[in-house]
Write a protein that holds these residues in place. Structure first.
Motif, PDB file in Angstrom:
ATOM      1  N   ALA A  19       0.830  -1.199   0.000  1.00 44.10           N
ATOM      2  CA  ALA A  19       0.000   0.000   0.000  1.00 44.10           C
ATOM      3  C   ALA A  19       0.870   1.257   0.000  1.00 44.10           C
ATOM      4  CB  ALA A  19      -0.921  -0.008   1.218  1.00 44.10           C
ATOM      5  N   ILE A  20       1.926   1.243   0.823  1.00 42.84           N
ATOM      6  CA  ILE A  20       2.829   2.404   0.894  1.00 42.84           C
ATOM      7  C   ILE A  20       3.632   2.536  -0.389  1.00 42.84           C
ATOM      8  CG2 ILE A  20       4.782   3.420   2.132  1.00 42.84           C
ATOM      9  CD1 ILE A  20       3.773   1.915   4.637  1.00 42.84           C
ATOM     10  N   ILE A  21       4.171   1.408  -0.866  1.00 41.93           N
ATOM     11  CA  ILE A  21       5.016   1.436  -2.064  1.00 41.93           C
ATOM     12  C   ILE A  21       4.212   1.818  -3.301  1.00 41.93           C
ATOM     13  CG2 ILE A  21       6.318  -0.051  -3.639  1.00 41.93           C
ATOM     14  CD1 ILE A  21       7.518  -1.408  -1.262  1.00 41.93           C
ATOM     15  N   SER A  22       2.976   1.358  -3.380  1.00 44.69           N
ATOM     16  CA  SER A  22       2.145   1.643  -4.558  1.00 44.69           C
ATOM     17  C   SER A  22       1.856   3.136  -4.674  1.00 44.69           C
ATOM     18  CB  SER A  22       0.832   0.859  -4.482  1.00 44.69           C
ATOM     19  OG  SER A  22       1.068  -0.520  -4.514  1.00 44.69           O
ATOM     20  N   VAL A  23       1.425   3.743  -3.575  1.00 39.15           N
ATOM     21  CA  VAL A  23       1.160   5.184  -3.602  1.00 39.15           C
ATOM     22  C   VAL A  23       2.445   5.955  -3.902  1.00 39.15           C
ATOM     23  CG1 VAL A  23       0.413   7.163  -2.222  1.00 39.15           C
ATOM     24  CG2 VAL A  23      -0.797   4.979  -2.029  1.00 39.15           C
ATOM     25  N   SER A  24       3.532   5.552  -3.240  1.00 38.04           N
ATOM     26  CA  SER A  24       4.816   6.210  -3.488  1.00 38.04           C
ATOM     27  C   SER A  24       5.263   6.024  -4.934  1.00 38.04           C
ATOM     28  CB  SER A  24       5.887   5.647  -2.545  1.00 38.04           C
ATOM     29  OG  SER A  24       5.547   5.865  -1.201  1.00 38.04           O
ATOM     30  N   GLY A  25       5.044   4.797  -5.468  1.00 40.36           N
ATOM     31  CA  GLY A  25       5.473   4.500  -6.826  1.00 40.36           C
ATOM     32  C   GLY A  25       4.739   5.325  -7.869  1.00 40.36           C
ATOM     33  N   LEU A  26       3.432   5.512  -7.671  1.00 40.12           N
ATOM     34  CA  LEU A  26       2.664   6.323  -8.618  1.00 40.12           C
ATOM     35  C   LEU A  26       3.130   7.772  -8.597  1.00 40.12           C
ATOM     36  CD1 LEU A  26      -0.908   4.855  -7.985  1.00 40.12           C
ATOM     37  CD2 LEU A  26       0.497   4.537 -10.025  1.00 40.12           C
TER      38      LEU A  26
ATOM     39  N   ASN B  39       4.561   0.426 -17.805  1.00 44.89           N
ATOM     40  CA  ASN B  39       5.293  -0.584 -17.039  1.00 44.89           C
ATOM     41  C   ASN B  39       5.270  -0.283 -15.549  1.00 44.89           C
ATOM     42  OD1 ASN B  39       6.122  -2.440 -19.012  1.00 44.89           O
ATOM     43  ND2 ASN B  39       7.842  -1.152 -19.636  1.00 44.89           N
ATOM     44  N   SER B  40       5.313   0.998 -15.183  1.00 53.33           N
ATOM     45  CA  SER B  40       5.229   1.374 -13.775  1.00 53.33           C
ATOM     46  C   SER B  40       3.897   0.943 -13.177  1.00 53.33           C
ATOM     47  CB  SER B  40       5.411   2.890 -13.610  1.00 53.33           C
ATOM     48  OG  SER B  40       6.695   3.294 -14.003  1.00 53.33           O
ATOM     49  N   VAL B  41       2.824   1.206 -13.917  1.00 53.77           N
ATOM     50  CA  VAL B  41       1.492   0.820 -13.447  1.00 53.77           C
ATOM     51  C   VAL B  41       1.373  -0.697 -13.351  1.00 53.77           C
ATOM     52  CG1 VAL B  41      -0.978   0.842 -13.973  1.00 53.77           C
ATOM     53  CG2 VAL B  41       0.398   2.888 -14.357  1.00 53.77           C
TER      54      VAL B  41
ATOM     55  N   PHE C  18      -7.963   1.042 -13.464  1.00 52.52           N
ATOM     56  CA  PHE C  18      -7.183   1.323 -14.668  1.00 52.52           C
ATOM     57  C   PHE C  18      -7.864   0.769 -15.923  1.00 52.52           C
ATOM     58  CE2 PHE C  18      -4.152   1.559 -11.216  1.00 52.52           C
ATOM     59  CZ  PHE C  18      -3.455   2.710 -11.525  1.00 52.52           C
ATOM     60  N   ILE C  19      -8.776  -0.172 -15.741  1.00 45.74           N
ATOM     61  CA  ILE C  19      -9.540  -0.701 -16.868  1.00 45.74           C
ATOM     62  C   ILE C  19     -10.718   0.212 -17.197  1.00 45.74           C
ATOM     63  CG2 ILE C  19     -10.988  -2.617 -17.663  1.00 45.74           C
ATOM     64  CD1 ILE C  19      -9.259  -4.474 -15.933  1.00 45.74           C
ATOM     65  N   LEU C  20     -11.432   0.692 -16.162  1.00 47.52           N
ATOM     66  CA  LEU C  20     -12.674   1.434 -16.365  1.00 47.52           C
ATOM     67  C   LEU C  20     -12.483   2.950 -16.409  1.00 47.52           C
ATOM     68  CD1 LEU C  20     -15.111  -0.604 -14.078  1.00 47.52           C
ATOM     69  CD2 LEU C  20     -14.915  -0.685 -16.559  1.00 47.52           C
TER      70      LEU C  20
ATOM     71  N   TYR D 249       0.512   6.889 -25.967  1.00 43.84           N
ATOM     72  CA  TYR D 249       0.259   5.444 -25.857  1.00 43.84           C
ATOM     73  C   TYR D 249       0.316   4.902 -24.424  1.00 43.84           C
ATOM     74  CZ  TYR D 249       0.160   4.576 -30.895  1.00 43.84           C
ATOM     75  OH  TYR D 249      -0.191   4.545 -32.214  1.00 43.84           O
ATOM     76  N   ALA D 250       0.437   5.756 -23.415  1.00 45.53           N
ATOM     77  CA  ALA D 250       0.556   5.269 -22.037  1.00 45.53           C
ATOM     78  C   ALA D 250      -0.674   4.455 -21.624  1.00 45.53           C
ATOM     79  CB  ALA D 250       0.763   6.436 -21.081  1.00 45.53           C
ATOM     80  N   ILE D 251      -1.878   4.959 -21.938  1.00 43.44           N
ATOM     81  CA  ILE D 251      -3.105   4.265 -21.543  1.00 43.44           C
ATOM     82  C   ILE D 251      -3.284   2.989 -22.345  1.00 43.44           C
ATOM     83  CG2 ILE D 251      -5.632   4.412 -21.524  1.00 43.44           C
ATOM     84  CD1 ILE D 251      -5.339   7.387 -20.870  1.00 43.44           C
ATOM     85  N   THR D 252      -3.023   3.036 -23.636  1.00 39.00           N
ATOM     86  CA  THR D 252      -3.153   1.840 -24.484  1.00 39.00           C
ATOM     87  C   THR D 252      -2.209   0.740 -24.038  1.00 39.00           C
ATOM     88  OG1 THR D 252      -3.770   3.194 -26.393  1.00 39.00           O
ATOM     89  CG2 THR D 252      -2.989   0.967 -26.852  1.00 39.00           C
ATOM     90  N   PHE D 253      -0.944   1.087 -23.801  1.00 40.06           N
ATOM     91  CA  PHE D 253       0.028   0.093 -23.327  1.00 40.06           C
ATOM     92  C   PHE D 253      -0.380  -0.484 -21.971  1.00 40.06           C
ATOM     93  CE2 PHE D 253       3.658   2.313 -25.856  1.00 40.06           C
ATOM     94  CZ  PHE D 253       3.307   1.596 -26.993  1.00 40.06           C
ATOM     95  N   THR D 254      -0.911   0.366 -21.098  1.00 38.55           N
ATOM     96  CA  THR D 254      -1.322  -0.103 -19.773  1.00 38.55           C
ATOM     97  C   THR D 254      -2.417  -1.158 -19.885  1.00 38.55           C
ATOM     98  OG1 THR D 254      -0.758   2.015 -18.737  1.00 38.55           O
ATOM     99  CG2 THR D 254      -2.288   0.589 -17.544  1.00 38.55           C
ATOM    100  N   HIS D 255      -3.435  -0.902 -20.686  1.00 43.41           N
ATOM    101  CA  HIS D 255      -4.525  -1.866 -20.872  1.00 43.41           C
ATOM    102  C   HIS D 255      -4.008  -3.207 -21.389  1.00 43.41           C
ATOM    103  CE1 HIS D 255      -7.997   1.285 -21.109  1.00 43.41           C
ATOM    104  NE2 HIS D 255      -7.765   0.881 -19.885  1.00 43.41           N
ATOM    105  N   LEU D 256      -3.141  -3.152 -22.371  1.00 40.36           N
ATOM    106  CA  LEU D 256      -2.651  -4.396 -22.983  1.00 40.36           C
ATOM    107  C   LEU D 256      -1.749  -5.172 -22.025  1.00 40.36           C
ATOM    108  CD1 LEU D 256      -1.928  -3.052 -26.579  1.00 40.36           C
ATOM    109  CD2 LEU D 256      -3.833  -4.482 -25.847  1.00 40.36           C
ATOM    110  N   LEU D 257      -0.922  -4.460 -21.264  1.00 40.83           N
ATOM    111  CA  LEU D 257      -0.065  -5.134 -20.281  1.00 40.83           C
ATOM    112  C   LEU D 257      -0.895  -5.795 -19.180  1.00 40.83           C
ATOM    113  CD1 LEU D 257       2.882  -2.597 -19.907  1.00 40.83           C
ATOM    114  CD2 LEU D 257       3.015  -4.896 -20.853  1.00 40.83           C
TER     115      LEU D 257
END
Length: 502
Positions: A21-28, A270-272, A325-327, A343-351
């Motif tokens: 939880a901490i790393i995810s918020v920090s990572g974003l 990739n970060s997401v 991230f999907i909706l 392409y950030a959103i498109t790549f995120t969906h496909l990954l």
């Protein structure tokens, strides 16, 4: 034993999720601040250099799983002296790997930079970034046996605490970098290098204090043990090459045919996906050492149950955290990033789709590696993964849009999902039908029943559709995802909590 191990899994899962939880918020936030501080071009360049280092350090990646497996097997047999010997065998091998990595990385990495990296700025900066990063990576390799010991001993709080501290420091530093310092990319690289190497110091100090009998240095002269570790690592190596090639090869292929600006979009995606996958892997991580230890102790029924649990929990955890991230990707990326790369959103969906397919068999690898019979499994599964890189490269070479690379990845991941059950039947005594019944069927049913919610955002808007989708997913999880005894446990837990309040 089962009661104790279940409690251990629950406690370790809680620790890992607090960390996450901490790393995810920090990572974003860290990704946003890094993008602001460095700019799209330099941020894309750093992601390319990170890919090169990952490729060069592939031997060490192979040995991570190997170290964890041999140390956990020795612990499962309850042989303290054997644990010490296995630890020292792996330590010697990793020191040699660190030295070999530096010797191989410098000429190979600089050759790739000169011939294949596209960058508008000073190429001397690129070489400096690479040199600093590879030295830090080599230092981190020495910490792998200590990390393996911590995982095998299930001391998850140690590397969790270290990860949290490093994550918060990284967040603070990247925010500071936005408005301060010149030569931002060089300073950024040096700080990232420090944080890559520092956990090794922490793991070394802790293990030397808490596991002195195991970590005392003993030069093992039983050459067969080195041979066994290296021989096992060859099979793991096929998988490591394929997995790293697929994960990091995408960035290099995109850079070859497009630009570092496009790489910035992929780096964000990739970060997401990395954060989401880490969340999902947290469901598997506390279970993995239990699978290996129970196999070493000859408890195959318990192994099968844990593999089914790991596979189902990993997929459903990944699905759960992916819903926003999907909706509602436009809302999230708009709030998160000041400037959204192409392409950030498109790549995120496909990954996300690719990782979901691959995560259905999350517990199978641990069981196969515990048996040691990995050659056929690794050859077939990872030949498919390597093929996805080749086919993806050829698609880009024919002028296809960048998203087609990930369509290819998804298609091959689905092939891997289909062939894995047939392979495991050939090489091990494993109840595949239990895996199908307890893991595949519920997760596929939940996925199919969830699909209509994808159209909700067109009716009620993105954010409200996320709230409705989560409520619906929880209902599906309770009614389909949980088995009868698991539902009974949840009901009892809730009932006890309510009674305490009254």
């Amino acid at each position: 034993m089962q009661e104790n191990t279940n409690k251990s899994i629950a406690v370790n899962s809680l620790i890992l999720y607090i960390r996450l939880a901490i790393i995810s918020v920090s990572g974003l936030l860290y990704t946003r601040f890094s993008l602001q501080a460095l700019g799209i071009s330099d941020y894309g360049l750093y992601s390319v250099i990170a890919c090169i280092i990952t490729f060069i350090s592939i031997i060490n990646t192979i040995m991570v799983t190997t170290s964890n497996r041999f140390i956990a097997i020795a612990i499962g047999k309850n042989d303290q002296e054997e644990v010490c010997r296995q630890f020292n065998v792996n330590l010697v091998i990793h020191v040699l790997i660190a030295l070999l990595t530096i010797a191989v990385a410098l000429p190979l990495g600089h050759w790739y930079i000169v011939h294949h990296v596209t960058y508008d700025g000073d190429m001397h900066t690129v070489h400096t970034v690479f040199n600093v990063s590879i030295i830090a990576a080599a230092m981190s390799f020495i910490g792998v046996p200590y990390n393996g010991l911590l995982i095998a001993r299930e001391r998850f709080f140690v590397f969790c605490l270290t990860d949290v501290a490093m994550s918060l420091f990284k967040l603070f530093f990247t925010y500071l970098l936005i408005d301060h310092f010149e030569h931002k990319l060089i300073i950024y690289t040096c700080v990232m290098a420090f944080m890559t190497a520092f956990p090794t110091v922490v793991f070394f100090a802790y293990c030397r204090r808490q596991f002195a009998a195991i970590t005392r240095f003993v030069f093992v002269r039983q050459w067969r043990k080195y041979y066994d570790v290296l021989n096992f690592s060859i099979g793991i190596g096929i998988g490591a090459i394929a997995t790293i090639g697929k994960a990091q090869g995408g960035a290099l292929i995109i850079n070859m045919f497009f630009s570092t600006t496009m790489n910035a979009g992929l780096a964000v995606a990739n970060s997401v996906s990395s954060i989401l996958q880490n969340f999902a892997n947290n469901a598997q991580k506390p279970i993995s050492p239990q699978i290996v230890k129970n196999y070493a102790a000859g408890n195959l029924d318990r192994c099968t149950s844990l593999v089914c649990l790991a596979s189902k929990a990993t997929y459903l955890s990944m699905f759960f955290v992916s819903i926003p991230f999907i909706l509602a990707p436009e809302v999230i990326f708009g709030l998160w990033l000041k400037e959204v790369p192409p392409y950030a959103i498109t790549f995120t969906h496909l990954l996300i789709v690719d990782i979901l397919i691959f995560s259905i068999n999350a517990g199978v690898n641990d069981f196969v590696f515990a048996t040691g019979k990995i050659k056929l499994y690794q050859i077939i599964v990872n030949t498919l993964l390597v093929s996805s890189i080749v086919v993806g490269y050829l698609a880009m070479r024919r002028g296809m849009p960048p998203e087609y690379l990930f369509y290819v990845y998804i298609a091959f991941s689905f092939m891997v999902f289909l062939v894995r059950p047939f392979i495991i039947v050939r090489i091990t005594k494993f109840d595949v039908w239990a895996l199908v019944r307890c893991s595949y069927v519920p997760v596929l049913l939940i996925t199919l029943l969830f699909l209509p919610t994808l159209y909700l955002k067109q009716i009620i808007g993105q954010m409200l559709s996320v709230v409705v989708a989560y409520a619906y997913f929880v209902i599906l999880l309770y009614t389909i995802g949980l088995r009868k005894n698991e539902r009974h446990y949840v009901n009892s837990l809730v009932r006890n909590k309510l009674l305490r309040k009254h």
